[in-house]
Design an enzyme around this catalytic site. Structure first.
Site, PDB file in Angstrom:
ATOM      1  N   HIS A 265      -3.228   7.310   2.167  1.00  0.00           N
ATOM      2  CA  HIS A 265      -3.636   5.974   1.737  1.00  0.00           C
ATOM      3  C   HIS A 265      -5.004   5.693   2.353  1.00  0.00           C
ATOM      4  O   HIS A 265      -5.253   6.031   3.510  1.00  0.00           O
ATOM      5  CB  HIS A 265      -2.612   4.941   2.216  1.00  0.00           C
ATOM      6  CG  HIS A 265      -3.085   3.535   2.000  1.00  0.00           C
ATOM      7  ND1 HIS A 265      -3.599   3.110   0.791  1.00  0.00           N
ATOM      8  CD2 HIS A 265      -3.157   2.473   2.847  1.00  0.00           C
ATOM      9  CE1 HIS A 265      -3.946   1.838   0.902  1.00  0.00           C
ATOM     10  NE2 HIS A 265      -3.699   1.431   2.134  1.00  0.00           N
TER      11      HIS A 265
ATOM     12  N   CYS B 240       0.814  -1.229   0.000  1.00  0.00           N
ATOM     13  CA  CYS B 240       0.000   0.000   0.000  1.00  0.00           C
ATOM     14  C   CYS B 240       0.843   1.273   0.000  1.00  0.00           C
ATOM     15  O   CYS B 240       0.330   2.357  -0.288  1.00  0.00           O
ATOM     16  CB  CYS B 240      -0.950  -0.004   1.189  1.00  0.00           C
ATOM     17  SG  CYS B 240      -2.117  -1.370   1.115  1.00  0.00           S
TER      18      CYS B 240
ATOM     19  N   ASN C 282     -10.067  -0.150  -0.112  1.00  0.00           N
ATOM     20  CA  ASN C 282      -8.603  -0.041  -0.104  1.00  0.00           C
ATOM     21  C   ASN C 282      -8.065  -0.583  -1.438  1.00  0.00           C
ATOM     22  O   ASN C 282      -8.120  -1.777  -1.684  1.00  0.00           O
ATOM     23  CB  ASN C 282      -8.066  -0.846   1.087  1.00  0.00           C
ATOM     24  CG  ASN C 282      -6.550  -0.784   1.204  1.00  0.00           C
ATOM     25  OD1 ASN C 282      -5.859  -0.334   0.286  1.00  0.00           O
ATOM     26  ND2 ASN C 282      -6.037  -1.249   2.325  1.00  0.00           N
TER      27      ASN C 282
HETATM   28  O1  UT7 Z   1      -3.689  -1.088   3.555  1.00  0.00           O
HETATM   29  C1  UT7 Z   1      -2.778  -1.703   4.383  1.00  0.00           C
HETATM   30  C2  UT7 Z   1      -3.061  -1.443   5.723  1.00  0.00           C
HETATM   31  N1  UT7 Z   1      -4.305  -2.059   6.170  1.00  0.00           N
HETATM   32  C3  UT7 Z   1      -4.954  -1.443   7.109  1.00  0.00           C
HETATM   33  O2  UT7 Z   1      -4.573  -0.347   7.458  1.00  0.00           O
HETATM   34  C4  UT7 Z   1      -6.112  -2.127   7.766  1.00  0.00           C
HETATM   35  C5  UT7 Z   1      -5.983  -1.894   9.218  1.00  0.00           C
HETATM   36  N2  UT7 Z   1      -7.003  -2.542  10.050  1.00  0.00           N
HETATM   37  C6  UT7 Z   1      -8.296  -2.170  10.032  1.00  0.00           C
HETATM   38  O3  UT7 Z   1      -8.708  -1.331   9.243  1.00  0.00           O
HETATM   39  C7  UT7 Z   1      -9.213  -2.760  11.085  1.00  0.00           C
HETATM   40  O4  UT7 Z   1      -8.437  -3.437  12.043  1.00  0.00           O
HETATM   41  C8  UT7 Z   1     -10.269  -3.721  10.502  1.00  0.00           C
HETATM   42  C9  UT7 Z   1     -11.291  -2.933   9.725  1.00  0.00           C
HETATM   43  C10 UT7 Z   1      -9.614  -4.755   9.625  1.00  0.00           C
HETATM   44  C11 UT7 Z   1     -11.011  -4.416  11.635  1.00  0.00           C
HETATM   45  O5  UT7 Z   1     -11.580  -3.471  12.509  1.00  0.00           O
HETATM   46  P1  UT7 Z   1     -11.353  -3.610  14.085  1.00  0.00           P
HETATM   47  O6  UT7 Z   1     -12.121  -2.531  14.717  1.00  0.00           O
HETATM   48  O7  UT7 Z   1      -9.872  -3.636  14.328  1.00  0.00           O
HETATM   49  O8  UT7 Z   1     -12.049  -4.985  14.386  1.00  0.00           O
HETATM   50  P2  UT7 Z   1     -11.430  -6.311  15.014  1.00  0.00           P
HETATM   51  O9  UT7 Z   1     -10.456  -6.939  14.062  1.00  0.00           O
HETATM   52  O10 UT7 Z   1     -10.951  -6.004  16.389  1.00  0.00           O
HETATM   53  O11 UT7 Z   1     -12.683  -7.220  15.076  1.00  0.00           O
HETATM   54  C12 UT7 Z   1     -13.813  -6.875  15.884  1.00  0.00           C
HETATM   55  C13 UT7 Z   1     -14.892  -7.925  15.701  1.00  0.00           C
HETATM   56  C14 UT7 Z   1     -14.360  -9.355  15.762  1.00  0.00           C
HETATM   57  O12 UT7 Z   1     -15.329 -10.131  16.468  1.00  0.00           O
HETATM   58  P3  UT7 Z   1     -15.103 -10.546  17.996  1.00  0.00           P
HETATM   59  O13 UT7 Z   1     -13.840 -11.350  17.978  1.00  0.00           O
HETATM   60  O14 UT7 Z   1     -14.977  -9.249  18.739  1.00  0.00           O
HETATM   61  O15 UT7 Z   1     -16.337 -11.313  18.306  1.00  0.00           O
HETATM   62  C15 UT7 Z   1     -14.314  -9.789  14.336  1.00  0.00           C
HETATM   63  O16 UT7 Z   1     -14.466 -11.184  14.162  1.00  0.00           O
HETATM   64  O17 UT7 Z   1     -15.473  -7.803  14.396  1.00  0.00           O
HETATM   65  C16 UT7 Z   1     -15.487  -9.070  13.748  1.00  0.00           C
HETATM   66  N3  UT7 Z   1     -15.386  -8.867  12.320  1.00  0.00           N
HETATM   67  C17 UT7 Z   1     -16.447  -8.651  11.529  1.00  0.00           C
HETATM   68  N4  UT7 Z   1     -17.754  -8.596  11.778  1.00  0.00           N
HETATM   69  C18 UT7 Z   1     -18.581  -8.337  10.737  1.00  0.00           C
HETATM   70  C19 UT7 Z   1     -14.262  -8.842  11.559  1.00  0.00           C
HETATM   71  N5  UT7 Z   1     -14.591  -8.617  10.285  1.00  0.00           N
HETATM   72  C20 UT7 Z   1     -15.931  -8.513  10.231  1.00  0.00           C
HETATM   73  C21 UT7 Z   1     -16.846  -8.265   9.203  1.00  0.00           C
HETATM   74  N6  UT7 Z   1     -18.159  -8.186   9.504  1.00  0.00           N
HETATM   75  N7  UT7 Z   1     -16.461  -8.088   7.922  1.00  0.00           N
END
Ligand code: UT7
Length: 318
Positions: A245, A114, A275
């Protein structure tokens, strides 16, 4: 003393738009979750017969038309991508062929996920500053849909396809004040496609520890601002536009807050594009230039974090 300045931009997005509602039918997710956690509403997905070099071509052609230059006057082509058409030749050589450029100009790819566009921009800027070249084409393009596991809700809702291009030309004044590049390979497990040529595996898809990447991105984007402004004679309040980005609106909002800027000073495309990896900054830049928000003389800060980890920035006067 030479500088490089941006004299044209172009973007390309595949025709097909995929909404969050469509993803609800594929994985256990919801439009509410995707929008609340990322700001993404939709993304563009390439056709099966479309290629990265083809996306590069449309973006590059628009940048060339915008700058009003002859393709043969381009002395360097750099394409940032992690999803090339082929293992080789490079996407840059395939793009050169599509553009019909036969002037012997060097063409090569850069792979910094990225952060790829910032890496490509920085490399190109060094050539122009050194007086080695007058005019260069820099493209960022990724076809993430090909390396997404459409059963993995933690990744498939985040990414999209596209390409963005910028034409750079030698100038006596900035232009690009400064670019900064960083990498820390010790984080390579946090965000990767765990399959390749010398290390093939049964898993050719994007795997990401989202939360770890998120925390790293917020901190790296915060730290790089001061480092970028240092020795430029510019202050934080001189920045007119943030062109970041576009991975997650919450990461961008955190950067904006730290910078004391407003979200109105951000060219935000993540809602419409998702993204698009190396394409996200040049696509956002193109959007801001074409709709007239970014004006001649405006100061733009571009910054990105990606797999590697890699990260970097560019401070530019348009
Ligand atoms: O481009 C390169 C760089 N990439 C990035 O910068 C991405 C960076 N990361 C992010 O943008 C975020 O971490 C995400 C959007 C990927 C995830 O958001 P988050 O607030 O960090 O969520 P999390 O990973 O802590 O997950 C929270 C909950 C989890 O459930 P539990 O374990 O709390 O029950 C996940 O399983 O959300 C769940 N979850 C979803 N639920 C519905 C993860 N993906 C999904 C989904 N729909 N698509």
């Amino acid at each position: 003393m030479y500088y490089s300045r941006i004299i044209g931009s172009g973007g390309y997005l595949p025709e097909r738009v995929m909404s969050n509602a469509e993803l609800e039918a594929l994985v256990d997710t919801s439009d509410e979750w995707i929008q609340a956690r990322t700001g993404i509403r939709k993304r563009h997905i390439a056709r099966e017969d479309e290629t990265t070099s083809e996306m590069c071509y449309y973006a590059a052609r628009r940048a060339i038309e915008c700058a009003g230059v002859a393709p043969d006057s381009i002395e360097l082509i750099v394409v940032a991508t992690s999803t090339p058409d082929l293992i080789y030749p490079s996407s840059a050589c395939l793009l050169q062929r599509r553009l019909g450029i036969r002037n012997g100009a060097p063409a090569f790819d850069v792979q910094a996920v990225c952060s790829g566009f910032i890496y490509a921009l920085s490399i190109t800027d060094q050539y122009i500053r050194a007086g080695a070249m007058q005019r260069a084409l820099v493209v960022g393009a990724d076809m993430n849909s090909r390396i997404l596991d459409w059963r993995d809700r933690t990744t498939c809702v985040l990414f999209g396809d596209g390409a963005g291009a910028a034409l750079l030309e030698r100038s006596d004044s900035p232009g690009i004040y400064k670019t900064l590049l960083h990498a820390d390979g010790s984080y390579s497990d946090h965000l990767q496609v765990p399959s390749g040529v010398s290390k093939p595996s049964a898993d050719p898809f994007i795997r990401m520890r989202g939360n770890e990447v998120f925390k790293f991105a917020v901190q790296a984007m915060d730290e790089i601002v001061g480092e970028t402004l240092a020795d430029t004679g510019l202050q934080q309040q001189d920045i007119d536009w943030l062109v970041p980005h576009q991975a997650n609106q919450r990461i961008i909002a955190a950067t904006v807050k730290k910078l004391g800027m407003s979200m109105d000073q951000v060219i935000l495309t993540v809602g419409e594009h998702g993204n698009t990896s190396a394409a996200s900054i040049p696509l956002a830049l193109d959007a801001g230039l074409r709709d007239g928000r970014i004006k001649q003389g405006d100061i733009i800060l571009m910054e990105a974090v990606g797999g590697g980890f890699t990260w970097g920035s560019a401070l530019v006067r348009y």
